[in-house]
Design an enzyme around this catalytic site. Structure first.
Site, PDB file in Angstrom:
ATOM      1  N   SER A 173       0.460  -1.472  -0.804  1.00 32.50           N
ATOM      2  CA  SER A 173       0.198   0.170   0.473  1.00 32.50           C
ATOM      3  C   SER A 173       0.732   1.146   0.078  1.00 32.50           C
ATOM      4  O   SER A 173       0.406   2.966  -0.313  1.00 32.50           O
ATOM      5  CB  SER A 173      -1.064  -0.099   1.410  1.00 32.50           C
ATOM      6  OG  SER A 173      -0.084  -0.426   2.354  1.00 32.50           O
ATOM      7  N   HIS A 179      -5.840  -3.312  -2.485  1.00 32.11           N
ATOM      8  CA  HIS A 179      -4.980  -2.215  -3.811  1.00 32.11           C
ATOM      9  C   HIS A 179      -5.055  -3.375  -5.074  1.00 32.11           C
ATOM     10  O   HIS A 179      -5.009  -2.217  -6.424  1.00 32.11           O
ATOM     11  CB  HIS A 179      -3.811  -1.954  -3.495  1.00 32.11           C
ATOM     12  CG  HIS A 179      -3.918  -1.285  -2.513  1.00 32.11           C
ATOM     13  ND1 HIS A 179      -4.384   0.954  -2.429  1.00 32.11           N
ATOM     14  CD2 HIS A 179      -3.405  -1.160  -0.969  1.00 32.11           C
ATOM     15  CE1 HIS A 179      -4.150   0.452  -1.465  1.00 32.11           C
ATOM     16  NE2 HIS A 179      -3.154  -0.310  -0.488  1.00 32.11           N
ATOM     17  N   LYS A 186     -11.569   0.868  -2.019  1.00 33.99           N
ATOM     18  CA  LYS A 186     -10.654   1.642  -2.529  1.00 33.99           C
ATOM     19  C   LYS A 186     -11.327   1.624  -4.521  1.00 33.99           C
ATOM     20  O   LYS A 186     -12.297   2.070  -4.042  1.00 33.99           O
ATOM     21  CB  LYS A 186      -9.016   0.531  -2.155  1.00 33.99           C
ATOM     22  CG  LYS A 186      -8.741   1.389  -1.136  1.00 33.99           C
ATOM     23  CD  LYS A 186      -7.323   0.374  -0.316  1.00 33.99           C
ATOM     24  CE  LYS A 186      -7.080   0.881   1.285  1.00 33.99           C
ATOM     25  NZ  LYS A 186      -6.873  -0.254   2.291  1.00 33.99           N
TER      26      LYS A 186
HETATM   27  C1  PLP Z   1      -6.792  -0.197   3.278  1.00 41.37           C
HETATM   28  C2  PLP Z   1      -6.036  -1.588   3.763  1.00 41.37           C
HETATM   29  C3  PLP Z   1      -6.454  -2.113   5.159  1.00 41.37           C
HETATM   30  C4  PLP Z   1      -8.089  -2.038   5.772  1.00 41.37           C
HETATM   31  O1  PLP Z   1      -8.552  -1.744   5.035  1.00 41.37           O
HETATM   32  P1  PLP Z   1     -10.311  -0.188   5.794  1.00 41.37           P
HETATM   33  O2  PLP Z   1     -11.608  -1.313   4.756  1.00 41.37           O
HETATM   34  O3  PLP Z   1      -9.081   0.858   5.385  1.00 41.37           O
HETATM   35  O4  PLP Z   1     -10.333  -1.248   7.338  1.00 41.37           O
HETATM   36  C5  PLP Z   1      -5.768  -3.694   4.359  1.00 41.37           C
HETATM   37  N1  PLP Z   1      -4.942  -4.443   4.142  1.00 41.37           N
HETATM   38  C6  PLP Z   1      -4.802  -3.568   2.617  1.00 41.37           C
HETATM   39  C7  PLP Z   1      -3.375  -3.690   2.491  1.00 41.37           C
HETATM   40  C8  PLP Z   1      -5.107  -1.725   3.096  1.00 41.37           C
HETATM   41  O5  PLP Z   1      -4.659  -1.379   2.174  1.00 41.37           O
END
Ligand code: PLP
Length: 406
Positions: free
Chosen positions: A181, A209, A241
């Site tokens: 990320s 992602h 996302k």
């Molecule tokens: C954003 C993210 C999460 C957490 O997800 P949320 O729904 O924002 O709590 C978990 N793993 C990765 C790799 C992320 O980028």
């Protein structure tokens, strides 16, 4: 004498401030992707994980409103106690079909999904092997379940294999982000799948992602790598996302989903997502499946940014995804660049320790299909201006002594 907890936290906060590492909460007063209004100024934002620009898509908004009219807002209870509504069930079916897995299970957030899976499957005495740069929720999940956490050097499948071999008799989970990320680079998925098989470890992939962005029909990084549920039995991805809504899911065989339904405390003891949000997510999922043009546009923007950065001598980390970090090294420099960009009308946040390792501060540029090629060109010009301003003799020397980008 006993320490006062709030005073102690305040002291830690002062240390952070002195190291230029203080995090600051700011309120966006308006937004129309990719633009936001911050402190009364309209800024072109490169900070959103809404990679396909679906968060404000008319069909997604309409689905939300229509379902809210029918179901109200809150689900009122956890899934197992009457909170599981038809839109949740429909969304789970569609997510399972999309990712080529037997079933899927919704969680309120990605953070909760990762805690839930690790807590449900692992116990003290087990081993959990993870990439050093995995998302905080995977690392926290390992701490929560009491298994032995071993972290291997970033994207080093050989090291992962050696760490598993150290505990040949322990039940083992090998967990990795598919797209990292804060770096935007990719895990060696095929290698991880092969070594998990060799070492009889269970492979879990967090594709927060990658879903919507990578693979045919946007089905994600595992689809792109041609890996099935047999290769990677646990697939987790988020809905906040590329799908532009909120929540997360785990997909896999029926046996996995049944176990999570029983044992994932983050699922059992947490209120279900609003049903209207599930309906909106289903609309976003359909758009993402048909989103080849959005993905092609996004790929073109990525190529444009990378070529333009190279031409201007800007140091982007190696990444083929919409996450395109600009390496700066020191937290103070990263902060200064973010502030200077803001003065020029851009919002590109600085990512500093402890989110990234010491000495590896960066600007995290996130591209979205909502950007135009003109937006990217303007950002490149602004970055080139800063590059020139900061290339004073002293800075140039300082830059030479910085560690190289990883
Ligand atoms: C954003 C993210 C999460 C957490 O997800 P949320 O729904 O924002 O709590 C978990 N793993 C990765 C790799 C992320 O980028």
């Amino acid at each position: 004498m006993r320490a006062d907890l709030i005073e102690r936290a305040a002291a830690r906060q002062r240390e952070r401030a002195e190291a230029a590492l203080l995090r600051r909460l700011r309120t966006v007063r308006d937004s129309a992707a990719p633009w936001i209004v911050l402190d009364g100024r309209r800024l072109l934002s490169f900070a959103s994980n809404d990679y396909l620009g679906l968060a404000a898509h008319p069909q997604v908004r309409e689905a939300l409103c229509a379902a809210a009219a029918r179901w109200g807002v809150g689900a009122g209870a956890a899934h197992l106690l009457g909170g599981h509504r038809a839109p949740h069930a429909e969304l789970e079916l569609a997510l399972a079909e999309w990712t080529g897995r037997e079933r899927a299970l919704l969680f309120a957030t990605g953070y909760m999904a990762n805690l839930g899976v690790l807590d449900a499957l692992l116990a003290p005495g087990d081993v959990c092997v993870q990439d050093k740069l995995n998302h905080a929720s995977l690392l926290d999940g390992a701490r929560l379940c009491g298994a032995e956490l071993r972290r291997y050097p970033h994207a080093d499948a050989g090291a992962a294999s050696r760490q598993l071999a150290l505990r040949p008799h322990a039940a083992a989970l090998l967990a990795s982000d598919a797209v990292f990320s804060m770096d935007g680079d990719l895990a060696p998925l095929a290698d991880l799948a092969a070594l998990a098989q060799q070492q009889r470890a269970t492979l879990m992939i967090d594709d927060a992602h990658g879903l919507g962005v990578r693979g045919a029909r946007g089905a994600g990084s595992l689809a792109q790598a041609g890996l099935s549920a047999r290769d990677a039995p646990i697939l987790m991805a988020t809905l906040g996302k590329a799908l532009g809504t909120l929540g997360a899911f785990v997909a896999g065989d029926a046996a996995l989903i049944e176990a999570l339904t029983q044992f994932a405390r983050a699922h059992v003891y947490s209120t279900a997502l609003p049903p209207a949000l599930a309906a909106a997510t289903l609309a976003a999922l359909r758009l993402a499946q048909q989103g080849d043009e959005l993905r092609a546009h996004l790929r073109a923007l990525i190529a444009q940014l990378r070529a333009g950065a190279t031409a201007r001598g800007l140091r982007l980390l190696l990444s083929t995804t919409p996450i395109q970090p600009l390496w700066l090294g020191s937290a103070t420099t990263a902060q200064a660049w973010a502030a200077a960009l803001e003065a020029l009308g851009f919002y590109v946040p600085a990512i500093r320790p402890p989110t990234v390792p010491q000495g590896q501060a960066r600007l995290r540029i996130a591209l979205s299909a909502a950007h135009t090629s003109g937006d990217v060109e303007r950002l490149l010009d602004a970055l080139a201006t800063l590059q020139q301003q900061h290339a004073t003799p002293m800075n140039r020397r300082a830059r030479l002594t910085h560690p190289s980008p990883p």
